[in-house]
Design a protein around this motif. Structure first.
Motif, mmCIF file in Angstrom:
data_model
loop_
_atom_site.group_PDB
_atom_site.id
_atom_site.type_symbol
_atom_site.label_atom_id
_atom_site.label_comp_id
_atom_site.label_asym_id
_atom_site.label_seq_id
_atom_site.Cartn_x
_atom_site.Cartn_y
_atom_site.Cartn_z
ATOM 1 N N SER A 1 -3.674 -10.464 -1.744
ATOM 2 C CA SER A 1 -4.149 -10.878 -0.325
ATOM 3 C C SER A 1 -3.493 -10.319 0.461
ATOM 4 O O SER A 1 -2.420 -10.333 1.097
ATOM 5 N N ARG A 2 -4.180 -9.815 2.148
ATOM 6 C CA ARG A 2 -4.009 -9.241 2.820
ATOM 7 C C ARG A 2 -4.332 -9.704 3.412
ATOM 8 O O ARG A 2 -3.207 -9.349 4.804
ATOM 9 N N ALA B 1 -2.474 -12.809 3.707
ATOM 10 C CA ALA B 1 -0.887 -13.891 3.386
ATOM 11 C C ALA B 1 -0.086 -13.561 4.600
ATOM 12 O O ALA B 1 -0.343 -12.191 5.607
ATOM 13 N N ARG B 2 0.392 -14.753 5.053
ATOM 14 C CA ARG B 2 1.622 -14.693 6.466
ATOM 15 C C ARG B 2 2.623 -13.764 5.653
ATOM 16 O O ARG B 2 2.944 -12.838 6.938
ATOM 17 N N SER B 3 2.918 -13.107 4.754
ATOM 18 C CA SER B 3 3.991 -12.713 4.475
ATOM 19 C C SER B 3 3.300 -11.002 4.073
ATOM 20 O O SER B 3 4.187 -9.916 3.270
ATOM 21 N N SER B 4 2.233 -10.943 4.387
ATOM 22 C CA SER B 4 1.411 -9.330 3.861
ATOM 23 C C SER B 4 0.900 -8.174 4.735
ATOM 24 O O SER B 4 2.062 -8.925 6.113
ATOM 25 N N SER C 1 -7.645 -16.467 -0.023
ATOM 26 C CA SER C 1 -7.655 -16.509 1.059
ATOM 27 C C SER C 1 -8.224 -14.771 1.658
ATOM 28 O O SER C 1 -8.635 -14.407 2.942
ATOM 29 N N GLU D 1 -2.292 -15.789 -5.840
ATOM 30 C CA GLU D 1 -2.602 -14.979 -4.997
ATOM 31 C C GLU D 1 -1.212 -13.860 -4.946
ATOM 32 O O GLU D 1 0.012 -14.377 -4.472
ATOM 33 N N PRO E 1 0.722 -11.669 -2.335
ATOM 34 C CA PRO E 1 0.969 -11.178 -0.517
ATOM 35 C C PRO E 1 1.209 -9.152 -1.112
ATOM 36 O O PRO E 1 2.316 -9.371 -1.601
#
Length: 466
Positions: A143-144, A146-149, A177, A222, A224
């Motif tokens: 997932s691009r 996600a908050r930590s990506s 996401s 998912e 990140p």
């Protein structure tokens, strides 16, 4: 839309044994079309990373879908020089078609794919496949969003990606996401059951697979990722976006009318704690009560609106009967799908017929109330009629829920208990060493005919899958 599906359920998730050595545990597919420049460096970089970091045997499969440049020659040279690389040649374009072909024929218990540009940092590969190896999850996606990506790309691609995922959430109620990141994995046993339901052969393939997997109750993990946009990407954004929107409409329509037999995949594993029976606690009662109350409130409002409309040109008894009849059909259909989780058209007519019997009981209660009111007051006010009808409907509601649960949809619980029984786990012949001396995978060979019917209920033998 495909409706064929194996009648058996998926096996329980099991952790792959640590002694697995002879058959590749992971098969990473790289679908390519006219990538003669990037293919070689990509494969060598991926091979080096897996050699250094992946603790299980692996394979890299280059899926060339109808390239017209030197891509087939480059892929063949890589397959000849690197033992863990093989080459699959298809005569038609389509990323989904390439993934379906290779995944359906692979003997690896974990299947993955990534884009040839390796935009996703490879350090996310082991976290991607680890939950599938352990048996914790069924599919995994990078997932691009996600908050930590950490992502580097232009504003146009950022806007299109976020807009597309918002469309999926709004129209198909997707909870994952990032549907478009070219970095995904799936367990082999899950793929063999899920792929026959996926119709798309292009860029929408993995989105459709994720939507169906989520609707079927499969677990999606998912991860990140760190992702850097490839400025030389050959993806045609407008055409791809148009095809994706068409796919969203097609899948949404099929889900809405129950054209997909997802109930055969629902709750597929025997290790789901929600399937454990507790003495004295009816399964799913709380959820069914909430669903029934919501449907009942909307049905009551619908019924009152119908009654008020019919009452303008007919008597109270006729208006009541007509309003109850129309709302009863809608109520049964809504409870069938939302409250008791029955999908598809199987026994739909029978359920509606039983629902009409329940309607008859409600009609007797409400009509009797109206008759009693008329006898008591002669010509009651319209507001008084509505108040009496609301009270009568509340009394009938309790009886309706009991009848729906114990009689109309009782067969659903019996079917569910049978469906949750774990099927035999597919066995793999790990004593037979995988032959990498002939890495070119010949799809013209009748033994590799991916269009032929496949017996998905038979134990899996990797010697027959190669």
């Amino acid at each position: 839309m495909r409706t064929d599906s194996p009648s058996d359920v998926l096996p329980s998730r099991d952790h792959l044994p640590a002694t697995w050595r002879d058959v590749p545990v992971l098969d990473v597919v790289i679908p390519v079309f006219n990538e003669e420049k990037d293919l070689g460096p990509c494969v060598l970089r991926l091979h080096d990373h897996l050699t250094r970091t992946f603790p299980y045997p692996f394979r890299i499969t280059v899926a060339d879908n109808a390239s017209t440049d030197r891509t087939p020659q480059v892929a063949a040279e890589l397959a000849d020089s690197v033992g863990e690389v093989r080459h699959v040649r298809l005569d038609q374009k389509g990323r989904g078609r390439a993934l379906r072909a290779v995944w359906s024929a692979s003997d690896a218990p974990v299947l993955a794919y990534m884009d040839v540009d390796l935009s996703t940092d490879l350090n996310a590969l082991l976290p991607l496949v680890a939950p599938l190896i352990s048996g914790h999850s069924d599919l995994a996606i990078g997932s691009r969003l996600a908050r930590s990506s950490r992502v580097v790309r232009g504003p146009k691609r950022e806007f299109i990606s976020r807009a597309y995922n918002l469309i999926l959430r709004g129209s198909l109620h997707a909870r994952f996401s990032d549907a478009q990141c070219g970095f995904k994995a799936i367990r082999g046993d899950v793929a063999r059951v899920l792929l026959p339901l996926v119709e798309d052969t292009g860029w929408f393939f993995d989105t459709e697979m994720l939507v169906l997997a989520e609707r079927a109750g499969l677990r999606i993990h998912e991860v990140p990722v760190d992702w850097v946009d490839d400025p030389d990407s050959t993806v045609h954004l407008v055409r791809t976006a148009t095809d994706d929107l068409k796919g969203v409409w097609r899948v949404g329509r099929a889900l809405a009318v129950g054209a997909l037999p997802l109930d055969r995949l629902a709750r597929p594993f025997g290790d789901d704690p929600r399937d454990r029976q507790l003495t004295g606690v009816p399964g799913g009662l709380a959820r069914q009560l909430v669903g029934f109350c919501v449907v009942g409130a909307l049905s009551t409002l619908f019924y009152l609106l119908l009654y008020s409309g019919f009452r303008t040109f007919t008597g109270s008894q006729a208006a009541n009967a007509l309003a109850l009849l129309v709302s009863a059909v809608a109520n049964t259909a809504a409870n069938r799908r939302l409250t008791f989780g029955v999908r598809g058209r199987d026994r739909a007519v029978r359920h509606q017929a039983q629902g009409l019997v329940v309607f008859g009981i409600g009609l007797a209660l409400t009509s009797g109330s109206l008759a009693a009111l008329g006898a008591a007051s002669g010509d009651p006010a319209h507001s008084t009629e509505l108040a009496v009808l609301v009270a009568a409907n509340l009394a009938a509601t309790v009886l309706r829920f009991l009848l729906l649960r114990a009689w109309v949809f009782a067969d659903r619980r019996e079917t569910s208990s049978e469906a949750t029984a774990p099927a035999p786990t597919p066995t793999y012949d790990i004593t037979h060493a995988h032959d990498l001396q002939n890495p070119a995978y010949d799809l013209q060979n009748p033994a590799h005919d991916l269009t032929a019917p496949r017996d998905l209920t038979a134990p899996h033998d990797p010697r027959n899958a190669r």
